[in-house]
Design a protein around this motif. Structure first.
Motif, short mmCIF file in Angstrom:
data_model
loop_
_atom_site.label_atom_id
_atom_site.label_comp_id
_atom_site.label_asym_id
_atom_site.label_seq_id
_atom_site.Cartn_x
_atom_site.Cartn_y
_atom_site.Cartn_z
N LYS A 1 55.64 34.51 28.03
CA LYS A 1 55.58 35.24 26.63
C LYS A 1 55.19 36.88 26.02
O LYS A 1 55.21 37.42 25.06
N LYS A 2 53.43 36.14 27.00
CA LYS A 2 53.33 37.44 26.68
C LYS A 2 52.12 37.92 27.91
O LYS A 2 51.13 37.20 28.59
N VAL A 3 51.71 38.88 28.44
CA VAL A 3 51.74 39.84 29.23
C VAL A 3 50.52 40.50 29.04
O VAL A 3 50.94 42.29 27.89
N GLU B 1 38.05 52.46 33.55
CA GLU B 1 39.18 53.62 33.91
C GLU B 1 40.89 53.06 33.89
O GLU B 1 41.86 54.08 34.64
N GLY B 2 41.19 52.00 33.22
CA GLY B 2 42.07 51.01 33.16
C GLY B 2 42.45 50.45 34.41
O GLY B 2 43.83 50.28 34.44
N LYS B 3 41.81 50.59 35.46
CA LYS B 3 42.25 49.85 36.87
C LYS B 3 41.93 48.70 36.76
O LYS B 3 41.53 48.05 36.22
N VAL B 4 42.76 47.71 37.11
CA VAL B 4 43.37 46.46 37.17
C VAL B 4 41.75 45.70 38.12
O VAL B 4 41.62 45.61 39.05
N ALA B 5 40.76 45.09 37.57
CA ALA B 5 39.53 44.62 37.73
C ALA B 5 39.49 43.48 38.55
O ALA B 5 38.74 42.96 39.32
N LEU B 6 40.32 42.88 37.90
CA LEU B 6 40.76 40.71 38.85
C LEU B 6 41.74 40.40 38.82
O LEU B 6 42.91 40.92 38.26
N PRO B 7 42.27 40.30 39.44
CA PRO B 7 43.65 39.35 40.16
C PRO B 7 44.10 39.00 38.80
O PRO B 7 43.77 37.88 38.25
N PRO B 8 45.32 39.47 38.20
CA PRO B 8 45.75 39.04 36.68
C PRO B 8 46.95 37.78 37.71
O PRO B 8 46.69 36.69 38.40
N ARG B 9 46.40 36.35 36.22
CA ARG B 9 47.19 35.23 37.29
C ARG B 9 47.61 34.57 35.80
O ARG B 9 47.14 35.30 34.35
N VAL B 10 48.38 33.20 35.20
CA VAL B 10 48.92 32.48 34.32
C VAL B 10 47.72 32.35 33.76
O VAL B 10 46.77 31.37 34.57
N GLY B 11 48.01 32.04 32.79
CA GLY B 11 46.50 31.10 32.04
C GLY B 11 46.42 31.77 30.61
O GLY B 11 46.15 31.43 29.84
N GLU C 1 54.03 45.88 33.85
CA GLU C 1 55.63 45.91 33.77
C GLU C 1 56.01 45.66 35.19
O GLU C 1 56.92 44.87 34.80
N ALA C 2 55.50 45.46 35.89
CA ALA C 2 55.85 45.00 37.04
C ALA C 2 55.94 43.62 36.81
O ALA C 2 56.57 42.23 37.32
N ILE C 3 54.88 42.78 36.02
CA ILE C 3 54.85 41.32 36.59
C ILE C 3 55.94 41.28 35.40
O ILE C 3 56.78 39.91 35.69
N LYS C 4 56.23 41.56 34.56
CA LYS C 4 57.10 41.41 33.61
C LYS C 4 58.60 41.21 34.17
O LYS C 4 59.22 40.21 34.13
N ALA C 5 58.80 41.95 34.68
CA ALA C 5 60.19 42.35 35.54
C ALA C 5 60.13 40.96 36.46
O ALA C 5 61.10 40.64 37.16
N GLU C 6 59.02 41.03 37.02
CA GLU C 6 58.95 39.58 37.86
C GLU C 6 59.57 37.83 37.28
O GLU C 6 60.02 37.92 37.83
N ARG D 1 51.53 32.90 29.49
CA ARG D 1 50.70 34.16 29.66
C ARG D 1 49.96 34.65 30.55
O ARG D 1 49.56 33.95 31.21
N VAL D 2 49.87 35.93 31.27
CA VAL D 2 48.82 36.59 32.43
C VAL D 2 48.24 37.66 30.95
O VAL D 2 48.81 38.45 30.61
N ARG D 3 46.93 37.33 31.43
CA ARG D 3 46.20 38.88 31.30
C ARG D 3 45.71 39.24 32.64
O ARG D 3 45.92 39.02 33.62
N ILE D 4 45.40 40.45 31.74
CA ILE D 4 45.25 41.78 33.29
C ILE D 4 44.03 42.61 32.51
O ILE D 4 43.71 42.53 31.28
N PHE D 5 43.16 42.05 33.06
CA PHE D 5 41.70 42.21 32.96
C PHE D 5 41.04 44.29 33.54
O PHE D 5 41.32 44.24 34.55
#
Length: 84
Positions: free
Chosen positions: A47-49, A74-84, A37-42, A66-70
């Protein structure tokens, strides 16, 4: 000439002054859905998060909209999200 084309052929972390933000290291460890949600707002132009579990099968194409959030188990972000 050559200035003003922004974002093409750049080096570094992708967060220079040459265009929109492309990597969010500050969100590592955050809650996947909240980070999405934070990335979509920024970056409303994206088109895809996507929030995906680490190890999920993904296509290998590189997309600037597109940004993929891995996230971990536990649902915690494991890698820095990035465009690609």
């Amino acid at each position: 000439g050559g200035r003003g084309r922004g974002g093409r052929g750049g080096r570094g972390d992708g967060n220079g002054e040459d265009g929109p933000k492309r990597i969010w290291p500050e969100h590592k460890g955050g809650v996947g859905e909240e980070v999405a949600e934070a990335i979509k707002a920024e970056r409303p132009d994206l088109k895809k998060v996507q929030v995906l579990k680490v190890g999920s099968p993904v296509t290998r194409d590189h997309r600037l909209d597109r940004v993929r959030i891995f996230v971990d188990d536990e649902g915690k972000v494991a890698l820095p999200p990035r465009v690609g």
